[in-house]
Design a protein around this motif. Sequence first.
Motif, PDB file in Angstrom:
ATOM      1  N   LEU A 236       0.835  -1.214   0.000  1.00  0.00           N
ATOM      2  CA  LEU A 236       0.000   0.000   0.000  1.00  0.00           C
ATOM      3  C   LEU A 236       0.871   1.266   0.000  1.00  0.00           C
ATOM      4  O   LEU A 236       0.713   2.155  -0.842  1.00  0.00           O
ATOM      5  CB  LEU A 236      -0.877  -0.066   1.256  1.00  0.00           C
ATOM      6  CG  LEU A 236      -2.011   0.912   1.495  1.00  0.00           C
ATOM      7  CD1 LEU A 236      -2.832   0.453   2.694  1.00  0.00           C
ATOM      8  CD2 LEU A 236      -1.590   2.339   1.699  1.00  0.00           C
ATOM      9  N   HIS A 237       1.791   1.302   0.920  1.00  0.00           N
ATOM     10  CA  HIS A 237       2.656   2.482   1.041  1.00  0.00           C
ATOM     11  C   HIS A 237       3.647   2.527  -0.139  1.00  0.00           C
ATOM     12  O   HIS A 237       3.894   3.580  -0.724  1.00  0.00           O
ATOM     13  CB  HIS A 237       3.386   2.431   2.386  1.00  0.00           C
ATOM     14  CG  HIS A 237       4.040   3.712   2.778  1.00  0.00           C
ATOM     15  ND1 HIS A 237       4.779   3.841   3.928  1.00  0.00           N
ATOM     16  CD2 HIS A 237       4.092   4.921   2.199  1.00  0.00           C
ATOM     17  CE1 HIS A 237       5.246   5.072   4.026  1.00  0.00           C
ATOM     18  NE2 HIS A 237       4.847   5.756   2.992  1.00  0.00           N
ATOM     19  N   GLY A 238       4.196   1.376  -0.485  1.00  0.00           N
ATOM     20  CA  GLY A 238       5.235   1.324  -1.521  1.00  0.00           C
ATOM     21  C   GLY A 238       4.713   1.760  -2.887  1.00  0.00           C
ATOM     22  O   GLY A 238       5.358   2.537  -3.591  1.00  0.00           O
ATOM     23  N   PHE A 239       3.541   1.271  -3.291  1.00  0.00           N
ATOM     24  CA  PHE A 239       3.009   1.696  -4.593  1.00  0.00           C
ATOM     25  C   PHE A 239       2.642   3.177  -4.570  1.00  0.00           C
ATOM     26  O   PHE A 239       2.778   3.875  -5.584  1.00  0.00           O
ATOM     27  CB  PHE A 239       1.807   0.831  -5.005  1.00  0.00           C
ATOM     28  CG  PHE A 239       2.240  -0.458  -5.639  1.00  0.00           C
ATOM     29  CD1 PHE A 239       2.832  -0.459  -6.897  1.00  0.00           C
ATOM     30  CD2 PHE A 239       2.080  -1.670  -4.983  1.00  0.00           C
ATOM     31  CE1 PHE A 239       3.258  -1.646  -7.487  1.00  0.00           C
ATOM     32  CE2 PHE A 239       2.505  -2.851  -5.555  1.00  0.00           C
ATOM     33  CZ  PHE A 239       3.096  -2.847  -6.809  1.00  0.00           C
ATOM     34  N   THR A 240       2.177   3.654  -3.425  1.00  0.00           N
ATOM     35  CA  THR A 240       1.880   5.094  -3.330  1.00  0.00           C
ATOM     36  C   THR A 240       3.159   5.891  -3.573  1.00  0.00           C
ATOM     37  O   THR A 240       3.151   6.904  -4.287  1.00  0.00           O
ATOM     38  CB  THR A 240       1.309   5.435  -1.934  1.00  0.00           C
ATOM     39  OG1 THR A 240       0.239   4.542  -1.653  1.00  0.00           O
ATOM     40  CG2 THR A 240       0.799   6.860  -1.881  1.00  0.00           C
ATOM     41  N   LEU A 241       4.265   5.431  -2.990  1.00  0.00           N
ATOM     42  CA  LEU A 241       5.533   6.145  -3.177  1.00  0.00           C
ATOM     43  C   LEU A 241       5.980   6.098  -4.634  1.00  0.00           C
ATOM     44  O   LEU A 241       6.468   7.093  -5.177  1.00  0.00           O
ATOM     45  CB  LEU A 241       6.607   5.543  -2.259  1.00  0.00           C
ATOM     46  CG  LEU A 241       6.377   5.798  -0.762  1.00  0.00           C
ATOM     47  CD1 LEU A 241       7.289   4.910   0.082  1.00  0.00           C
ATOM     48  CD2 LEU A 241       6.584   7.272  -0.412  1.00  0.00           C
ATOM     49  N   LYS A 250      -0.925   4.089 -12.768  1.00  0.00           N
ATOM     50  CA  LYS A 250      -1.102   2.655 -12.501  1.00  0.00           C
ATOM     51  C   LYS A 250      -0.608   2.297 -11.087  1.00  0.00           C
ATOM     52  O   LYS A 250      -1.122   1.381 -10.456  1.00  0.00           O
ATOM     53  CB  LYS A 250      -0.387   1.799 -13.554  1.00  0.00           C
ATOM     54  CG  LYS A 250       1.104   1.980 -13.607  1.00  0.00           C
ATOM     55  CD  LYS A 250       1.732   1.201 -14.752  1.00  0.00           C
ATOM     56  CE  LYS A 250       3.164   1.644 -14.957  1.00  0.00           C
ATOM     57  NZ  LYS A 250       3.817   1.044 -16.096  1.00  0.00           N
ATOM     58  N   TYR A 251       0.385   3.054 -10.584  1.00  0.00           N
ATOM     59  CA  TYR A 251       0.887   2.753  -9.238  1.00  0.00           C
ATOM     60  C   TYR A 251      -0.087   3.255  -8.168  1.00  0.00           C
ATOM     61  O   TYR A 251      -0.283   2.602  -7.149  1.00  0.00           O
ATOM     62  CB  TYR A 251       2.287   3.359  -9.031  1.00  0.00           C
ATOM     63  CG  TYR A 251       3.302   2.837 -10.026  1.00  0.00           C
ATOM     64  CD1 TYR A 251       3.315   1.486 -10.378  1.00  0.00           C
ATOM     65  CD2 TYR A 251       4.229   3.678 -10.619  1.00  0.00           C
ATOM     66  CE1 TYR A 251       4.220   0.998 -11.313  1.00  0.00           C
ATOM     67  CE2 TYR A 251       5.149   3.200 -11.547  1.00  0.00           C
ATOM     68  CZ  TYR A 251       5.133   1.857 -11.892  1.00  0.00           C
ATOM     69  OH  TYR A 251       6.023   1.364 -12.813  1.00  0.00           O
ATOM     70  N   LEU A 252      -0.714   4.388  -8.424  1.00  0.00           N
ATOM     71  CA  LEU A 252      -1.723   4.869  -7.480  1.00  0.00           C
ATOM     72  C   LEU A 252      -2.912   3.904  -7.462  1.00  0.00           C
ATOM     73  O   LEU A 252      -3.452   3.577  -6.391  1.00  0.00           O
ATOM     74  CB  LEU A 252      -2.173   6.285  -7.865  1.00  0.00           C
ATOM     75  CG  LEU A 252      -3.204   6.927  -6.935  1.00  0.00           C
ATOM     76  CD1 LEU A 252      -2.659   7.078  -5.518  1.00  0.00           C
ATOM     77  CD2 LEU A 252      -3.639   8.302  -7.474  1.00  0.00           C
ATOM     78  N   ASP A 253      -3.293   3.417  -8.637  1.00  0.00           N
ATOM     79  CA  ASP A 253      -4.414   2.469  -8.700  1.00  0.00           C
ATOM     80  C   ASP A 253      -4.078   1.187  -7.944  1.00  0.00           C
ATOM     81  O   ASP A 253      -4.928   0.622  -7.249  1.00  0.00           O
ATOM     82  CB  ASP A 253      -4.757   2.145 -10.161  1.00  0.00           C
ATOM     83  CG  ASP A 253      -5.436   3.319 -10.847  1.00  0.00           C
ATOM     84  OD1 ASP A 253      -5.947   4.215 -10.145  1.00  0.00           O
ATOM     85  OD2 ASP A 253      -5.440   3.352 -12.090  1.00  0.00           O
ATOM     86  N   ILE A 300      -2.020   8.688  -0.063  1.00  0.00           N
ATOM     87  CA  ILE A 300      -3.073   8.509  -1.085  1.00  0.00           C
ATOM     88  C   ILE A 300      -4.066   9.672  -0.961  1.00  0.00           C
ATOM     89  O   ILE A 300      -4.431  10.305  -1.953  1.00  0.00           O
ATOM     90  CB  ILE A 300      -3.817   7.155  -0.931  1.00  0.00           C
ATOM     91  CG1 ILE A 300      -2.872   5.978  -1.158  1.00  0.00           C
ATOM     92  CG2 ILE A 300      -4.991   7.090  -1.919  1.00  0.00           C
ATOM     93  CD1 ILE A 300      -3.527   4.604  -0.970  1.00  0.00           C
ATOM     94  N   ALA A 301      -4.483   9.960   0.272  1.00  0.00           N
ATOM     95  CA  ALA A 301      -5.474  11.036   0.495  1.00  0.00           C
ATOM     96  C   ALA A 301      -5.001  12.337  -0.146  1.00  0.00           C
ATOM     97  O   ALA A 301      -5.763  13.026  -0.824  1.00  0.00           O
ATOM     98  CB  ALA A 301      -5.719  11.222   1.994  1.00  0.00           C
ATOM     99  N   ARG A 302      -3.736  12.653   0.052  1.00  0.00           N
ATOM    100  CA  ARG A 302      -3.165  13.894  -0.484  1.00  0.00           C
ATOM    101  C   ARG A 302      -3.178  13.952  -2.009  1.00  0.00           C
ATOM    102  O   ARG A 302      -3.082  15.023  -2.592  1.00  0.00           O
ATOM    103  CB  ARG A 302      -1.671  13.918  -0.110  1.00  0.00           C
ATOM    104  CG  ARG A 302      -1.286  14.834   0.978  1.00  0.00           C
ATOM    105  CD  ARG A 302       0.206  15.022   0.810  1.00  0.00           C
ATOM    106  NE  ARG A 302       1.001  14.465   1.882  1.00  0.00           N
ATOM    107  CZ  ARG A 302       1.281  15.128   2.988  1.00  0.00           C
ATOM    108  NH1 ARG A 302       0.805  16.317   3.182  1.00  0.00           N
ATOM    109  NH2 ARG A 302       2.061  14.587   3.909  1.00  0.00           N
TER     110      ARG A 302
END
Length: 382
Positions: A236-241, A250-253, A300-302
């Motif tokens: 979750l954190h890693g793809f957001t980064l 695609k990484y945010l998704d 993600i929220a940001r």
Amino acid sequence: MFDFKKATERDSEFINSTWEKLDKKLCVIAERSRDKIPYTTIDGVHTDRAKEEICWWTNGFWGGLMWLMYIGTKNDTYKISAERNEEILDKAFETFWGLHHDVGFMWLLTAGVNYRLTGNEKSKVRTMYAANQLASRYNAVGEFIRAWNLDPCVTIIDSMMNIPLLYWASRELNEPRFKHIATKHADTTIQNHIRPDGSVKHICVYDPESGEYLENLAGQGYSVDSSWSRGQAWALHGFTLSYIHTGEKKYLDAAKKVAHYFIASVCGDYLPKADFRSPEEPVLYDSTASACAACGLLEIARNVPQYEGQMYYNAAIKLLKALDENCCNYSLDEDSVVGLGTERWTDAPDAIGKTANIPIIYGDYYFAEAIYKLKGFDLLFE
Ligand code: GLY
């Protein structure tokens, strides 16, 4: 975009009081544990992992925690301890063979932050060595970064948290080669680690010669089909980064997909089990999973529109409040803050209190990182 600042104003009482409690305790512990690299506690006292295993993957979290607190308070006590952690870690470079895929955790949070804050050239070199070491683990045929140095040839979800070191190196060198490795690895991870329902496999096995995906293994979770909660948080954190560093949607998704699964799995008491798909007994929690997931959810929220962000933000606050109420120890009698972390799922009768339901340094680190983000400090650590 979601108005992050406005949301934090509504929660300012929780955010400010938690930050104050952290500072009040950690400025004392910063000095008390200055010559150690803490991992867990025994009888309330920090252990020193530098003495036991200098290449141990968690050896940068104490320094990272010290930098977070320094940025937030400008108290030099924290800076001195952060610099000490970075110096002690130099011994790890001497061993070479002990180094692994987790060098981002070790040097991006320590030397990497020092360099960005102070411009210290020695810190830049340390971080660059680590980035080169990570890049050298790349399998160009399979398009993945190999974990560990043992057989079989595997990838693990944890590496998503280390590839920001490669994004950093590319930016620093103004040259895309490191970023290319990071994005190829992230793409392979989406393909092989994330299941259609948003849960995540810990370990994938590959043929190192052909790069072909062969199977997945259980790793630190309960079973091959289960869902190790810290692995879900790493994803979750890693793809957001990866989204933040590349702007690739695609990484945010991917991060959102795992986030939805994570939120569904904790709703109730917001205290994650060590594995979301494991027997009810023994009762093992992993506070480190929720602390790390909270950091990812805040990011993600940001990065999503106004009417979408609130959901991720609310989930992060619920996770953090559950940690504060059920796991945190702000007294000076014990060196750690966040308890109830678990190294790996186990049903060994004597594990509780030794490797399970214990304080672990990265629980403190990610809990403080989440509160630091909510306070509005904006240097991105990873
Ligand atoms: N990176 C190993 C772990 O999460 O325990």
